[in-house]
Design a protein around this motif. Structure first.
Motif, PDB file in Angstrom:
ATOM      1  N   SER A 147       0.829  -0.999  -0.060  1.00 35.45           N
ATOM      2  CA  SER A 147      -0.034   0.094   0.049  1.00 35.45           C
ATOM      3  C   SER A 147       0.693   1.396  -0.020  1.00 35.45           C
ATOM      4  O   SER A 147       1.825   1.056   0.849  1.00 35.45           O
ATOM      5  CB  SER A 147      -0.855  -0.028   1.403  1.00 35.45           C
ATOM      6  OG  SER A 147      -2.143   0.130   1.067  1.00 35.45           O
ATOM      7  N   THR A 148       0.551   1.956  -0.855  1.00 33.86           N
ATOM      8  CA  THR A 148       1.256   3.580  -0.820  1.00 33.86           C
ATOM      9  C   THR A 148       0.123   4.554  -0.754  1.00 33.86           C
ATOM     10  O   THR A 148      -0.765   4.432  -1.172  1.00 33.86           O
ATOM     11  CB  THR A 148       2.162   3.784  -1.849  1.00 33.86           C
ATOM     12  OG1 THR A 148       1.344   3.849  -3.358  1.00 33.86           O
ATOM     13  CG2 THR A 148       3.080   2.611  -2.000  1.00 33.86           C
ATOM     14  N   LEU A 149       0.750   5.562  -0.326  1.00 26.27           N
ATOM     15  CA  LEU A 149      -0.294   6.979  -0.374  1.00 26.27           C
ATOM     16  C   LEU A 149       0.185   7.864  -1.691  1.00 26.27           C
ATOM     17  O   LEU A 149       1.527   8.101  -1.809  1.00 26.27           O
ATOM     18  CB  LEU A 149      -0.146   7.898   0.891  1.00 26.27           C
ATOM     19  CG  LEU A 149      -0.634   7.002   2.054  1.00 26.27           C
ATOM     20  CD1 LEU A 149      -0.240   7.706   3.406  1.00 26.27           C
ATOM     21  CD2 LEU A 149      -1.940   6.527   2.036  1.00 26.27           C
ATOM     22  N   LEU A 202       8.280   1.241   6.314  1.00 24.72           N
ATOM     23  CA  LEU A 202       7.799  -0.147   5.782  1.00 24.72           C
ATOM     24  C   LEU A 202       6.808  -0.781   6.903  1.00 24.72           C
ATOM     25  O   LEU A 202       7.898  -1.175   7.711  1.00 24.72           O
ATOM     26  CB  LEU A 202       8.598  -0.847   5.097  1.00 24.72           C
ATOM     27  CG  LEU A 202       8.110  -2.105   4.423  1.00 24.72           C
ATOM     28  CD1 LEU A 202       7.064  -1.755   3.434  1.00 24.72           C
ATOM     29  CD2 LEU A 202       9.049  -2.795   3.805  1.00 24.72           C
ATOM     30  N   TRP A 203       5.810  -0.876   7.144  1.00 26.01           N
ATOM     31  CA  TRP A 203       5.195  -1.774   8.181  1.00 26.01           C
ATOM     32  C   TRP A 203       4.720  -3.124   7.390  1.00 26.01           C
ATOM     33  O   TRP A 203       4.076  -3.131   6.245  1.00 26.01           O
ATOM     34  CB  TRP A 203       4.029  -1.081   8.470  1.00 26.01           C
ATOM     35  CG  TRP A 203       4.380   0.034   9.392  1.00 26.01           C
ATOM     36  CD1 TRP A 203       4.665   0.118  10.651  1.00 26.01           C
ATOM     37  CD2 TRP A 203       4.443   1.531   9.043  1.00 26.01           C
ATOM     38  NE1 TRP A 203       4.847   1.759  11.083  1.00 26.01           N
ATOM     39  CE2 TRP A 203       4.641   2.284   9.965  1.00 26.01           C
ATOM     40  CE3 TRP A 203       4.276   1.896   7.741  1.00 26.01           C
ATOM     41  CZ2 TRP A 203       4.771   3.607   9.818  1.00 26.01           C
ATOM     42  CZ3 TRP A 203       4.363   3.445   7.493  1.00 26.01           C
ATOM     43  CH2 TRP A 203       4.691   4.282   8.676  1.00 26.01           C
ATOM     44  N   LYS A 204       4.893  -4.109   8.208  1.00 28.42           N
ATOM     45  CA  LYS A 204       4.151  -5.289   7.892  1.00 28.42           C
ATOM     46  C   LYS A 204       3.015  -5.630   8.845  1.00 28.42           C
ATOM     47  O   LYS A 204       3.379  -5.816  10.056  1.00 28.42           O
ATOM     48  CB  LYS A 204       5.338  -6.452   7.781  1.00 28.42           C
ATOM     49  CG  LYS A 204       4.678  -7.782   7.524  1.00 28.42           C
ATOM     50  CD  LYS A 204       5.819  -8.712   7.205  1.00 28.42           C
ATOM     51  CE  LYS A 204       5.229 -10.293   6.801  1.00 28.42           C
ATOM     52  NZ  LYS A 204       6.337 -11.022   6.785  1.00 28.42           N
ATOM     53  N   VAL A 245      -1.206 -10.916   4.569  1.00 27.36           N
ATOM     54  CA  VAL A 245      -0.123  -9.968   4.988  1.00 27.36           C
ATOM     55  C   VAL A 245      -0.286  -8.940   4.002  1.00 27.36           C
ATOM     56  O   VAL A 245      -0.633  -8.884   2.915  1.00 27.36           O
ATOM     57  CB  VAL A 245       1.231 -10.663   4.329  1.00 27.36           C
ATOM     58  CG1 VAL A 245       2.455  -9.684   4.802  1.00 27.36           C
ATOM     59  CG2 VAL A 245       1.689 -11.890   5.038  1.00 27.36           C
ATOM     60  N   VAL A 246      -0.165  -7.595   4.638  1.00 29.05           N
ATOM     61  CA  VAL A 246      -0.150  -6.449   3.931  1.00 29.05           C
ATOM     62  C   VAL A 246       0.981  -5.477   4.403  1.00 29.05           C
ATOM     63  O   VAL A 246       1.255  -5.347   5.546  1.00 29.05           O
ATOM     64  CB  VAL A 246      -1.357  -5.412   4.437  1.00 29.05           C
ATOM     65  CG1 VAL A 246      -1.413  -4.237   3.691  1.00 29.05           C
ATOM     66  CG2 VAL A 246      -2.747  -6.444   4.147  1.00 29.05           C
ATOM     67  N   TYR A 247       1.678  -5.011   3.353  1.00 28.29           N
ATOM     68  CA  TYR A 247       2.716  -3.987   3.613  1.00 28.29           C
ATOM     69  C   TYR A 247       2.183  -2.689   3.222  1.00 28.29           C
ATOM     70  O   TYR A 247       1.779  -2.442   2.312  1.00 28.29           O
ATOM     71  CB  TYR A 247       4.215  -4.426   2.668  1.00 28.29           C
ATOM     72  CG  TYR A 247       4.504  -5.649   2.820  1.00 28.29           C
ATOM     73  CD1 TYR A 247       5.582  -5.828   4.063  1.00 28.29           C
ATOM     74  CD2 TYR A 247       4.575  -6.658   1.973  1.00 28.29           C
ATOM     75  CE1 TYR A 247       6.271  -7.051   4.141  1.00 28.29           C
ATOM     76  CE2 TYR A 247       4.948  -7.964   2.343  1.00 28.29           C
ATOM     77  CZ  TYR A 247       5.897  -8.265   3.374  1.00 28.29           C
ATOM     78  OH  TYR A 247       6.429  -9.377   3.621  1.00 28.29           O
ATOM     79  N   MET A 248       2.559  -1.703   4.314  1.00 23.44           N
ATOM     80  CA  MET A 248       2.180  -0.518   4.174  1.00 23.44           C
ATOM     81  C   MET A 248       3.544   0.504   4.067  1.00 23.44           C
ATOM     82  O   MET A 248       4.596   0.169   4.733  1.00 23.44           O
ATOM     83  CB  MET A 248       1.457   0.107   5.343  1.00 23.44           C
ATOM     84  CG  MET A 248       0.256  -0.669   5.490  1.00 23.44           C
ATOM     85  SD  MET A 248      -0.687   0.009   6.875  1.00 23.44           S
ATOM     86  CE  MET A 248      -1.192   1.622   6.506  1.00 23.44           C
ATOM     87  N   PHE A 249       3.704   1.104   2.862  1.00 22.38           N
ATOM     88  CA  PHE A 249       4.977   1.992   2.692  1.00 22.38           C
ATOM     89  C   PHE A 249       4.715   3.293   2.684  1.00 22.38           C
ATOM     90  O   PHE A 249       3.799   3.870   2.066  1.00 22.38           O
ATOM     91  CB  PHE A 249       5.533   1.364   1.167  1.00 22.38           C
ATOM     92  CG  PHE A 249       6.749   2.124   0.723  1.00 22.38           C
ATOM     93  CD1 PHE A 249       7.801   2.112   1.718  1.00 22.38           C
ATOM     94  CD2 PHE A 249       6.995   2.817  -0.570  1.00 22.38           C
ATOM     95  CE1 PHE A 249       9.226   2.612   1.352  1.00 22.38           C
ATOM     96  CE2 PHE A 249       7.966   3.264  -0.723  1.00 22.38           C
ATOM     97  CZ  PHE A 249       9.110   3.209   0.010  1.00 22.38           C
ATOM     98  N   GLU A 301      12.164  -4.052  -1.520  1.00 22.54           N
ATOM     99  CA  GLU A 301      12.389  -4.826  -2.838  1.00 22.54           C
ATOM    100  C   GLU A 301      11.829  -6.201  -2.561  1.00 22.54           C
ATOM    101  O   GLU A 301      11.047  -6.775  -3.359  1.00 22.54           O
ATOM    102  CB  GLU A 301      13.602  -4.912  -3.495  1.00 22.54           C
ATOM    103  CG  GLU A 301      14.270  -3.631  -4.025  1.00 22.54           C
ATOM    104  CD  GLU A 301      13.380  -2.978  -4.979  1.00 22.54           C
ATOM    105  OE1 GLU A 301      12.576  -3.651  -5.701  1.00 22.54           O
ATOM    106  OE2 GLU A 301      13.230  -1.622  -5.023  1.00 22.54           O
ATOM    107  N   ALA A 302      12.158  -6.844  -1.504  1.00 25.98           N
ATOM    108  CA  ALA A 302      11.597  -8.288  -1.190  1.00 25.98           C
ATOM    109  C   ALA A 302      10.182  -8.060  -0.727  1.00 25.98           C
ATOM    110  O   ALA A 302       9.149  -8.961  -1.284  1.00 25.98           O
ATOM    111  CB  ALA A 302      12.276  -8.651   0.245  1.00 25.98           C
ATOM    112  N   ALA A 303       9.610  -6.988  -0.078  1.00 24.00           N
ATOM    113  CA  ALA A 303       8.082  -6.733   0.154  1.00 24.00           C
ATOM    114  C   ALA A 303       7.432  -6.601  -1.345  1.00 24.00           C
ATOM    115  O   ALA A 303       6.213  -7.287  -1.418  1.00 24.00           O
ATOM    116  CB  ALA A 303       7.832  -5.589   0.844  1.00 24.00           C
TER     117      ALA A 303
END
Length: 201
Positions: free
Chosen positions: A5-7, A38-40, A51-55, A73-75
């Protein structure tokens, strides 16, 4: 499902219609590398783990800022889908139409009459630096005038949305054939500003 996810900033593309004669770019003294947040986030539903990544992103950057990290990059590689704040800012003609429809209202007071008298000298200085005509600004609702002037200041710093994290991530996910979604449309996000009471604008 794994999602990154990005804003996405509205400031970068809104202003489109606002300024086309920005002053020459200045040299910025910026840090050239960074490690953005970067949150997981994980959760479970019956039969699956989500699993959600928030960047956390900066929407407008100088070209030479390095923001990619091995962890990011891994996310990205692990993610099935990209979700950004607003989709459609890459279509400037459509974005400009939506902005104009919401931003321009007949019978507006002059912009300097809508602000505190103590701020009028600052407003005049900002307008002079923006190369946006007062006539144009006076036709805009206050929120739209503010965004237009902010966009002009950004351009004056030599920054534009082509270097944004979001554009680079959008291109990366498109190239990988992964779906892209958004939390809002341009119309919905600008509509929030459009409905604000004048004092808040």
């Amino acid at each position: 499902m794994r999602i990154i996810s990005t804003l996405l900033s509205l400031l970068a593309a809104l202003l489109l219609a606002a300024c086309n004669n920005a002053p020459a770019p200045v040299t910025l003294n910026t840090v050239k590398t960074g490690t953005p947040a970067l949150w997981k986030v994980t959760g479970t539903q019956p039969g699956q783990i989500g699993v959600v990544y928030m960047f956390g992103t900066i929407h407008i950057l100088p070209d030479d800022v390095q923001w990619r990290t091995p962890t990011l990059e891994a996310a990205i590689a692990e993610s099935d889908k990209l979700v950004i704040e607003v989709l459609g800012l890459d279509d400037p003609q459509n974005a400009a139409k939506i902005f104009s429809r919401l931003a321009i209202s007949p019978g507006q007071e002059k912009l300097d009459a809508r602000i505190e008298p103590s701020l009028r000298d600052d407003l005049d200085r900002i307008i002079d630096a923006s190369n946006i005509s007062e006539r144009t600004l006076n036709r805009l609702e206050t929120w739209a005038a503010a965004l237009s002037l902010a966009s002009a200041q950004t351009k004056g710093l030599g920054l534009d949305s082509s270097s944004s994290v979001e554009k680079k991530l959008l291109a990366q996910f498109k190239e990988a054939g992964k779906p892209i979604d958004a939390l809002e449309t341009i119309e919905l996000q600008l509509g929030y500003f459009d409905k604000l009471p004048e004092a808040q604008q």
